[in-house]
Scaffold this active site. Structure first.
Site, PDB file in Angstrom:
ATOM      1  N   SER A   1       0.793  -1.227   0.000  1.00  0.00           N
ATOM      2  CA  SER A   1       0.000   0.000   0.000  1.00  0.00           C
ATOM      3  C   SER A   1       0.826   1.278   0.000  1.00  0.00           C
ATOM      4  CB  SER A   1      -0.933   0.001   1.203  1.00  0.00           C
ATOM      5  OG  SER A   1      -0.177   0.020   2.389  1.00  0.00           O
TER       6      SER A   1
ATOM      7  N   HIS B   1      -5.591  -4.879  -1.124  1.00  0.00           N
ATOM      8  CA  HIS B   1      -5.465  -3.733  -2.042  1.00  0.00           C
ATOM      9  C   HIS B   1      -5.530  -4.173  -3.504  1.00  0.00           C
ATOM     10  CE1 HIS B   1      -4.782  -0.267   0.547  1.00  0.00           C
ATOM     11  NE2 HIS B   1      -4.107  -1.065   1.354  1.00  0.00           N
TER      12      HIS B   1
ATOM     13  N   LYS C   1     -12.475  -2.402   1.561  1.00  0.00           N
ATOM     14  CA  LYS C   1     -11.807  -1.484   0.629  1.00  0.00           C
ATOM     15  C   LYS C   1     -12.616  -1.430  -0.676  1.00  0.00           C
ATOM     16  CE  LYS C   1      -7.394  -1.447   2.924  1.00  0.00           C
ATOM     17  NZ  LYS C   1      -6.652  -2.473   3.636  1.00  0.00           N
TER      18      LYS C   1
END
Ligand SMILES: *Cc1c(COP(=O)(O)O)cnc(C)c1O
Length: 414
Positions: free
Chosen positions: A198, A226, A257
């Protein structure tokens, strides 16, 4: 009784503040989205993990309402007592289909999934081989298990031992760690990595990792937090992006997310591993079940993403437009394909302060971005981390680039 501890904490908190390490939270006065309200002002948000713009998507909100209407607010139970509804099984099936795995087990968060995954599988006779920059939850999960540990320097696939120029400490590549784990006679070996990291937005070389895992008889665990929903041609994740779908033993990911942004996570993989987790995974056995609203919302996400690649395609386009425009404007950005775009400040004098000043000026221009400095990133790697979203329209991206150029000129960077 609190007296001595109060004194201690007051001093420690002051020390954090003095070192500029105290974490101040900005308050958002609206729902999450491309446009948010901060201090009564509308600003464009470029620092959320809302990669697909689903956090406040009308279809998800509607689905979550239906979830509450049809299955209630909560279950007041862990899964194995009376916390499993038909909808939990439906979601697990859909996530497995999406990720291309046998089966999936839900958790309250991916932090919990990573806390659960290692300890039931690996003991003292076994080895975990882990990337130095893995997420805190992977590190904590590994701490909970008794396996022997090898740490390879970030992204280093080699069979070499190098020296860290900064600390003089030994740095090993993944293959070197695998050889050492073999020589130690370990029973099972598991490689653990983030799919996408990230801070830099760089992507694990899963093709190479799978090749080495085959060569040295190891399993591969990837945290796709991610990546799930947008990496790869149909958004299935890093394994699709690197062409190794079906070859990953254990995937963990979050629903907090790209996949809706509420909460929840999972472990997905071989049937036997998931079965074992249902019986032995402690954050599964001893923590409450995911609530119906979130389950319905995430089922809707799976349906949206398996019906069309529209959102991940839009995100890819936004990312390309932003990366190209910022590079042309003369900013120093870490190249790549990920919607995390780090704008680097290391080559300018006084870079930590510059990055902070830059982010503050961006907010004045109506763009919400965050500066990251030491110790979150190494010294000299100060940056503003921009995150693109499919929730951004082309105009939003354009406004952000113009603001970056304006502030960049004011601060004599470009
Ligand atoms: C955000 C994140 C997590 C934690 O996910 P939650 O569902 O919010 O607990 C775990 N791993 C990685 C790599 C992450 O980026």
């Amino acid at each position: 009784m609190f007296g001595k501890m109060k004194e201690f904490l007051t001093a420690e908190l002051q020390s954090l503040t003095d070192q500029k390490l105290y974490k101040h939270e900005r308050i958002i006065e609206s729902s999450q989205g491309a446009e948010i309200i901060v201090k009564g002002r509308k600003v464009l948000n470029f620092c959320a993990n809302n990669y697909l713009g689903l956090s406040s998507h009308p279809d998800l909100i509607k689905a979550a309402h239906e979830g509450i209407d049809e299955r209630g607010y909560g279950l007041s139970s862990v899964r194995f007592i009376c916390g499993t509804q038909d909808i939990h099984k439906i979601l697990e099936k859909k996530v497995s289909e999406f990720l291309g795995t046998d089966d999936t087990i839900l958790f309250s968060s991916c932090f919990d999934a990573n806390g659960a995954v290692f300890e039931p599988l690996l003991g003292e006779q076994d080895a975990i081989i882990t990337d130095a920059l893995n997420h805190a939850s992977i590190i904590d999960g590994i701490r909970l298990c008794k396996a022997q540990r090898w740490i390879y320097s970030h992204g280093n696939m080699s069979n070499e031992i190098g020296l860290d120029p900064a600390t003089g400490k030994e740095l090993k590549g993944l293959e070197r760690c695998l050889i050492e784990a073999n020589n130690a006679g370990c029973r099972f070996k598991m490689i653990a990595t983030d799919g996408c990291f990230s801070m830099d937005g760089d992507i694990a070389k899963l093709d190479k990792i799978v090749e080495l895992a085959d060569k040295y008889d190891a399993l591969v665990m990837v945290d796709e937090s991610h990546a799930s929903g947008f990496m790869g041609k149909t958004g299935r994740g890093t394994h699709e992006y690197r062409g190794v779908m079906g070859k990953i033993d254990v995937i963990t990911t979050t629903f907090g997310k790209a996949l809706g942004g509420a909460s929840g996570g999972c472990i997905s993989g071989h049937k036997e591993i998931i079965d074992w987790m249902r019986n032995k995974g402690r954050p599964y056995l001893f923590s409450n079940t995911v609530p119906p609203a979130t389950v319905y919302g995430t089922i809707k996400v799976m349906d949206i993403l398996m019906a069309s690649t529209f959102l991940r395609d839009k995100l890819e386009t936004n990312t390309k437009i932003f990366r190209t425009a910022m590079t042309e404007a003369g900013f120093d950005i870490i190249p790549g394909d990920h919607p995390i775009v780090p704008i680097m400040f290391g080559k300018y004098p006084n870079c930590s302060q510059l990055a902070v000043d830059f982010a503050n000026k961006m907010l004045e221009e109506g763009i919400y971005v965050i500066a990251f400095s030491f110790p979150v990133v190494p010294r000299g790697k100060d940056r503003i981390r921009v995150q693109l979203s499919a929730g951004h329209d082309p105009e939003h991206v354009d406004i952000a680039v113009k603001a970056f150029i304006k502030v960049g000129k004011e601060l004599n960077m470009i």
